[in-house]
Design a protein around this motif. Structure first.
Motif, PDB file in Angstrom:
ATOM      1  N   GLY A 157      40.075  55.504  37.057  1.00 25.34           N
ATOM      2  CA  GLY A 157      40.371  55.967  35.707  1.00 25.34           C
ATOM      3  C   GLY A 157      39.357  55.465  34.708  1.00 25.34           C
ATOM      4  O   GLY A 157      38.482  54.657  35.050  1.00 25.34           O
ATOM      5  N   ALA A 158      39.492  55.931  33.471  1.00 26.37           N
ATOM      6  CA  ALA A 158      38.492  55.622  32.452  1.00 26.37           C
ATOM      7  C   ALA A 158      38.460  54.133  32.129  1.00 26.37           C
ATOM      8  O   ALA A 158      37.391  53.541  31.971  1.00 26.37           O
ATOM      9  N   SER A 159      39.648  53.503  32.053  1.00 25.69           N
ATOM     10  CA  SER A 159      39.661  52.092  31.672  1.00 25.69           C
ATOM     11  C   SER A 159      39.065  51.243  32.787  1.00 25.69           C
ATOM     12  O   SER A 159      38.353  50.269  32.536  1.00 25.69           O
ATOM     13  N   SER A 160      39.331  51.643  34.026  1.00 30.47           N
ATOM     14  CA  SER A 160      38.735  50.919  35.152  1.00 30.47           C
ATOM     15  C   SER A 160      37.227  51.078  35.143  1.00 30.47           C
ATOM     16  O   SER A 160      36.483  50.147  35.457  1.00 30.47           O
ATOM     17  N   SER A 161      36.779  52.290  34.793  1.00 30.33           N
ATOM     18  CA  SER A 161      35.353  52.563  34.751  1.00 30.33           C
ATOM     19  C   SER A 161      34.670  51.657  33.721  1.00 30.33           C
ATOM     20  O   SER A 161      33.598  51.104  33.968  1.00 30.33           O
ATOM     21  N   PHE A 162      35.322  51.504  32.566  1.00 30.05           N
ATOM     22  CA  PHE A 162      34.782  50.635  31.512  1.00 30.05           C
ATOM     23  C   PHE A 162      34.727  49.189  32.001  1.00 30.05           C
ATOM     24  O   PHE A 162      33.747  48.473  31.786  1.00 30.05           O
ATOM     25  N   ALA A 219      25.866  34.770  43.627  1.00 31.11           N
ATOM     26  CA  ALA A 219      25.987  35.310  42.273  1.00 31.11           C
ATOM     27  C   ALA A 219      26.904  36.533  42.275  1.00 31.11           C
ATOM     28  O   ALA A 219      27.768  36.687  41.401  1.00 31.11           O
ATOM     29  N   VAL A 220      26.741  37.396  43.291  1.00 34.79           N
ATOM     30  CA  VAL A 220      27.552  38.615  43.357  1.00 34.79           C
ATOM     31  C   VAL A 220      29.017  38.263  43.602  1.00 34.79           C
ATOM     32  O   VAL A 220      29.920  38.729  42.888  1.00 34.79           O
ATOM     33  N   VAL A 221      29.254  37.393  44.601  1.00 39.19           N
ATOM     34  CA  VAL A 221      30.635  37.037  44.944  1.00 39.19           C
ATOM     35  C   VAL A 221      31.321  36.353  43.761  1.00 39.19           C
ATOM     36  O   VAL A 221      32.456  36.687  43.402  1.00 39.19           O
ATOM     37  N   GLY A 222      30.619  35.400  43.132  1.00 41.06           N
ATOM     38  CA  GLY A 222      31.216  34.683  42.003  1.00 41.06           C
ATOM     39  C   GLY A 222      31.609  35.619  40.879  1.00 41.06           C
ATOM     40  O   GLY A 222      32.712  35.531  40.328  1.00 41.06           O
ATOM     41  N   THR A 223      30.689  36.538  40.530  1.00 41.13           N
ATOM     42  CA  THR A 223      30.980  37.483  39.450  1.00 41.13           C
ATOM     43  C   THR A 223      32.205  38.324  39.786  1.00 41.13           C
ATOM     44  O   THR A 223      33.123  38.472  38.968  1.00 41.13           O
ATOM     45  N   LEU A 224      32.224  38.876  41.013  1.00 41.78           N
ATOM     46  CA  LEU A 224      33.313  39.779  41.389  1.00 41.78           C
ATOM     47  C   LEU A 224      34.646  39.038  41.449  1.00 41.78           C
ATOM     48  O   LEU A 224      35.659  39.536  40.949  1.00 41.78           O
ATOM     49  N   VAL A 225      34.637  37.828  42.032  1.00 41.28           N
ATOM     50  CA  VAL A 225      35.898  37.100  42.189  1.00 41.28           C
ATOM     51  C   VAL A 225      36.471  36.707  40.829  1.00 41.28           C
ATOM     52  O   VAL A 225      37.657  36.940  40.541  1.00 41.28           O
ATOM     53  N   VAL A 226      35.622  36.140  39.958  1.00 39.76           N
ATOM     54  CA  VAL A 226      36.134  35.702  38.653  1.00 39.76           C
ATOM     55  C   VAL A 226      36.593  36.905  37.825  1.00 39.76           C
ATOM     56  O   VAL A 226      37.658  36.871  37.193  1.00 39.76           O
ATOM     57  N   ALA A 227      35.811  38.002  37.867  1.00 41.28           N
ATOM     58  CA  ALA A 227      36.212  39.192  37.118  1.00 41.28           C
ATOM     59  C   ALA A 227      37.530  39.743  37.654  1.00 41.28           C
ATOM     60  O   ALA A 227      38.412  40.144  36.885  1.00 41.28           O
ATOM     61  N   ALA A 228      37.681  39.725  38.992  1.00 42.03           N
ATOM     62  CA  ALA A 228      38.904  40.263  39.596  1.00 42.03           C
ATOM     63  C   ALA A 228      40.119  39.422  39.215  1.00 42.03           C
ATOM     64  O   ALA A 228      41.176  39.961  38.862  1.00 42.03           O
ATOM     65  N   LEU A 249      45.424  39.861  33.812  1.00 47.39           N
ATOM     66  CA  LEU A 249      45.667  40.713  32.644  1.00 47.39           C
ATOM     67  C   LEU A 249      46.781  41.714  32.951  1.00 47.39           C
ATOM     68  O   LEU A 249      47.676  41.947  32.143  1.00 47.39           O
ATOM     69  N   ARG A 250      46.719  42.302  34.156  1.00 45.01           N
ATOM     70  CA  ARG A 250      47.755  43.249  34.570  1.00 45.01           C
ATOM     71  C   ARG A 250      49.126  42.574  34.592  1.00 45.01           C
ATOM     72  O   ARG A 250      50.119  43.137  34.171  1.00 45.01           O
ATOM     73  N   PHE A 251      49.156  41.334  35.111  1.00 45.52           N
ATOM     74  CA  PHE A 251      50.424  40.619  35.181  1.00 45.52           C
ATOM     75  C   PHE A 251      50.956  40.311  33.792  1.00 45.52           C
ATOM     76  O   PHE A 251      52.159  40.299  33.565  1.00 45.52           O
ATOM     77  N   GLU A 252      50.039  40.048  32.854  1.00 38.86           N
ATOM     78  CA  GLU A 252      50.478  39.751  31.495  1.00 38.86           C
ATOM     79  C   GLU A 252      51.149  40.974  30.880  1.00 38.86           C
ATOM     80  O   GLU A 252      52.105  40.865  30.120  1.00 38.86           O
ATOM     81  N   GLN A 253      50.616  42.165  31.262  1.00 40.30           N
ATOM     82  CA  GLN A 253      51.215  43.396  30.743  1.00 40.30           C
ATOM     83  C   GLN A 253      52.495  43.753  31.484  1.00 40.30           C
ATOM     84  O   GLN A 253      53.269  44.587  31.038  1.00 40.30           O
ATOM     85  N   GLY A 254      52.711  43.134  32.645  1.00 43.03           N
ATOM     86  CA  GLY A 254      53.916  43.401  33.415  1.00 43.03           C
ATOM     87  C   GLY A 254      53.618  44.206  34.664  1.00 43.03           C
ATOM     88  O   GLY A 254      53.030  45.267  34.593  1.00 43.03           O
ATOM     89  N   VAL A 255      54.013  43.685  35.804  1.00 45.71           N
ATOM     90  CA  VAL A 255      53.805  44.394  37.066  1.00 45.71           C
ATOM     91  C   VAL A 255      55.155  44.561  37.728  1.00 45.71           C
ATOM     92  O   VAL A 255      55.958  43.627  37.795  1.00 45.71           O
ATOM     93  N   GLU A 256      55.426  45.787  38.212  1.00 45.61           N
ATOM     94  CA  GLU A 256      56.708  46.038  38.849  1.00 45.61           C
ATOM     95  C   GLU A 256      56.568  45.879  40.351  1.00 45.61           C
ATOM     96  O   GLU A 256      55.809  46.588  40.989  1.00 45.61           O
ATOM     97  N   ILE A 257      57.252  44.915  40.895  1.00 43.13           N
ATOM     98  CA  ILE A 257      57.254  44.752  42.344  1.00 43.13           C
ATOM     99  C   ILE A 257      58.687  45.015  42.804  1.00 43.13           C
ATOM    100  O   ILE A 257      59.605  44.272  42.472  1.00 43.13           O
ATOM    101  N   GLY A 258      58.875  46.103  43.571  1.00 43.53           N
ATOM    102  CA  GLY A 258      60.232  46.521  43.910  1.00 43.53           C
ATOM    103  C   GLY A 258      60.941  46.938  42.630  1.00 43.53           C
ATOM    104  O   GLY A 258      60.463  47.792  41.889  1.00 43.53           O
TER     105      GLY A 258
END
Lengths: 291, 358
Positions: free
Chosen positions: B46-51, B286-295, B301-310
């Protein structure tokens, strides 16, 4: 003019205390502790919260004990587990601790500044030889002198101080000679916490409020002072902090309308000092590169 | 601050020295494939993921800039954000519409007001300006060693921030420079990130790269072989400054605006933390560090907005995200002191060795 000189001295003393706190920890474990700022911040939070209800002396006691405990907690929780890590890892870890505590303060105390009058009489003025000077600057100078002399006595005259000096100049040899490393490092953290509480007291009386980023600025400048003073040398750290603090104060006074560029001139001076004397103003043998 | 000889315990095993020695195609192809694949995979959501992906690519270029200097020289530098700042302003001022500059930045120096060029030429301009500034400052700063060098580069960052924040003739000062043209597609940032990856990798395995790593491992021995530590460091500092300026320029075209405080302490330490967490000594780190910290940041951030599990909605209390990111950073450093990759380059998992263990 007298006020300018007193300001320079009190600023210098304040930054000297902060730099000595950082230098103590750096000396024994080569850790550039960015989280020192958060020690200063917790000291200020404790003062602002306790002084209005419990009074000044009880508040100061709580702040000193609380700050020293947090410093010890940092060491036991994080840095003790990183004994074999290189300085880059230690530095980034201390930055992580710093951000962690900032965010934690934000959750606990809120992002907005909390204000309280800790010692309002410090903001008053007194008359010296026809010129008025603020009480705060006099008290800061006296406090800094007392603490610096106290620290000098502790480091120069006590066994624990001797061990800290030994560990600062050569950690491995000190360990081989029976200095208990964890105890020495723990002591360095505790004293660094006590110095942070003193800095917190001075700054919070001047500003009258505290927010999560309270200690960041002074820590950065004190860190720079520790390095230009001479790494691994405790007198050097205090001297470097003093020079940085008094230089800022003087630049602020003399740059006039251009005082927004204070930091530019300060940091250009820092670079020049480092290029002329890479080991710091008081270069110790332990940190000199062999080549 | 010099990173001490990490391989002292196994000095006889040359393979234990972090960093690449000769060209092995998986070491370059691996990170490139991972970055390209993840970019298209996540941005298809999606667009937000792309950004988000675009922003991560900008950060990746910055972490690569840090890697090529810090990883190879072993000298910690806080100053690279200053070059990102220079690059961001050069590219931003060159591409922002002239009318906007006239109206918003009235104090700007005349030639900068009328300067106008396309997005791609402006990136080149940013890199050139960044390299020039890095070269000149490197001539002085690279005389220093160890922590003195670290603090001197930090002083450089403070000077750059103070000057850019206050001097309205060369930039927006405390304001934001708005209306910088944005990247159209995620491919543009991706292409630039891949170019940076290739440049940084080849700098590392070049003759000079290996010499610089020799000075990192044993400065005395390297100098005895006739290596000028100063020249090598100036060269890599300059290249690193160019890559950092590219990252700053990309940032201005990613966010569509740029201000001095975008490249201050937070930016410096986030990117440095990414590099250290991934492993300073390798491009893959450098690649792994960037990806892991960003992830981690994104998941929290997603959890702060609320994630529905079950049927249960799980969400973090406000502000917990910042606490958790910093805590994760510290825990990862304690768990893997030499970084997640241990400073090794990408290699295919050795199934043979695993099979032997079974």
């Amino acid at each position: 003019m007298i006020q300018t000189i007193l300001d320079a001295l009190s600023f210098g003393g304040l930054y000297g205390l902060a730099a000595l706190g950082i230098g103590l920890v750096f000396g024994v474990m080569r850790l550039v502790n960015f989280a020192h700022g958060e020690l200063i911040a917790i000291g200020a939070y404790l003062l602002v919260i306790t002084v209005p209800s419990l009074g000044l002396l009880a508040g100061i006691a709580i702040a000193v004990v609380g700050t020293a405990l947090l410093a010890l907690l940092m060491e036991l929780g994080v840095f003790k587990r990183l004994r074999s890590a290189g300085p880059a890892v230690l530095l980034v870890a201390s930055f992580g601790v710093s951000v962690f505590l900032q965010r934690l303060y934000e959750v606990i105390f809120g992002a907005l500044p909390i204000s309280a009058q800790v010692a309002p009489w410090m903001n008053g003025v007194i008359d010296i030889g026809g010129t008025t000077v603020t009480r705060g600057s006099i008290v800061t100078i006296i406090l800094a002198m007392v603490l610096l002399v106290g620290m000098w006595f502790f480091i120069d005259r006590t066994t624990l101080g001797l061990q800290i000096r030994a560990a600062s100049s050569d950690f491995q040899t000190a360990r081989l000679l029976g200095v208990r490393s964890n105890r020495v490092i723990g002591a360095a953290f505790v004293f660094s916490g006590i110095l942070a509480a003193a800095v917190a007291f001075v700054v919070v009386t001047q500003r009258g409020s505290v927010d999560p980023l309270f200690g960041v600025n002074i820590t950065i400048l004190a860190l720079v002072g520790t390095v230009i003073g001479g790494l691994g040398s405790l007198q050097g750290a205090a001297l470097g902090g003093f020079l940085v603090g008094s230089t800022i104060s003087l630049l602020n006074a003399f740059l006039g309308n251009y005082r927004v560029y204070t930091y530019t001139w300060l940091f250009i001076l820092v670079i020049i000092v480092l290029i002329v004397r890479p080991g710091g103003i008081v270069a110790s043998r332990g940190t000199k590169e062999r080549v | 601050m010099s990173i001490p000889n990490t391989s002292a315990s196994s000095a006889l095993r040359s393979s234990a020295v972090p960093g690449v020695t000769r060209f092995r195609w998986p070491e370059l192809a691996g990170p490139v494939v991972v970055v390209v694949a993840l970019t298209y995979l996540v941005s298809s959501l999606g667009a937000s993921s792309s950004f988000l992906v675009q922003g991560t690519l900008v950060t990746l270029v910055m972490v690569l800039a840090l890697q090529v200097f810090i990883g190879n020289s072993g000298v910690l530098s806080f100053g690279q954000a200053a070059f990102a700042m220079v690059g961001g302003f050069a590219s931003g001022l060159a591409t922002a519409p002239v009318t906007i500059k006239e109206n918003v930045l009235s104090d700007l120096w005349g030639p900068l007001k009328t300067l106008s060029m396309g997005l791609w030429p402006s990136l080149l301009l940013a890199v050139v300006v960044g390299m020039i500034v890095a070269f000149i400052s490197g001539l002085f700063l690279m005389r220093l060693n160890g922590l003195s060098a670290g603090i001197a580069t930090f002083a450089l960052l403070m000077v750059a921030d103070n000057v850019f924040f206050n001097w309205r003739k060369i930039g927006p000062g405390p304001q934001v420079l708005p209306q910088v043209p944005k990247f159209q597609f995620v491919d543009e940032a991706l292409a630039l990130a891949v170019i940076a990856l290739v440049v940084v990798y080849f700098m590392g395995i070049s003759r000079r790269g290996r010499l610089l790593r020799a000075t990192r491992e044993d400065g005395l021995a390297a100098r005895a072989l006739g290596t000028s530590v100063w020249r090598l460091r100036v060269l890599f500092f300059t290249v690193s400054g160019g890559v950092a300026a590219l990252s700053g320029a990309m940032y201005s075209h990613h966010a569509g605006a740029v201000s001095a405080r975008d490249f201050y302490l937070g930016f410096t330490f986030t990117t440095l933390a990414m590099l250290v967490i991934g492993g300073v000594a390798s491009v893959w780190g450098a690649v792994v560090g960037t990806l892991v910290v960003a992830a981690i940041g994104e998941v929290l951030l997603r959890f702060e907005q609320g994630v529905e599990i079950g049927n249960v909605l799980i969400y973090l209390p406000n502000g917990a995200r910042g606490v958790a990111i910093a805590a994760a950073l510290v825990v990862m450093l304690i768990w893997r002191q030499r970084g997640l990759t241990g400073g090794r380059e990408f290699s295919f998992p050795r199934f043979g060795r695993w099979a032997n263990r079974l």
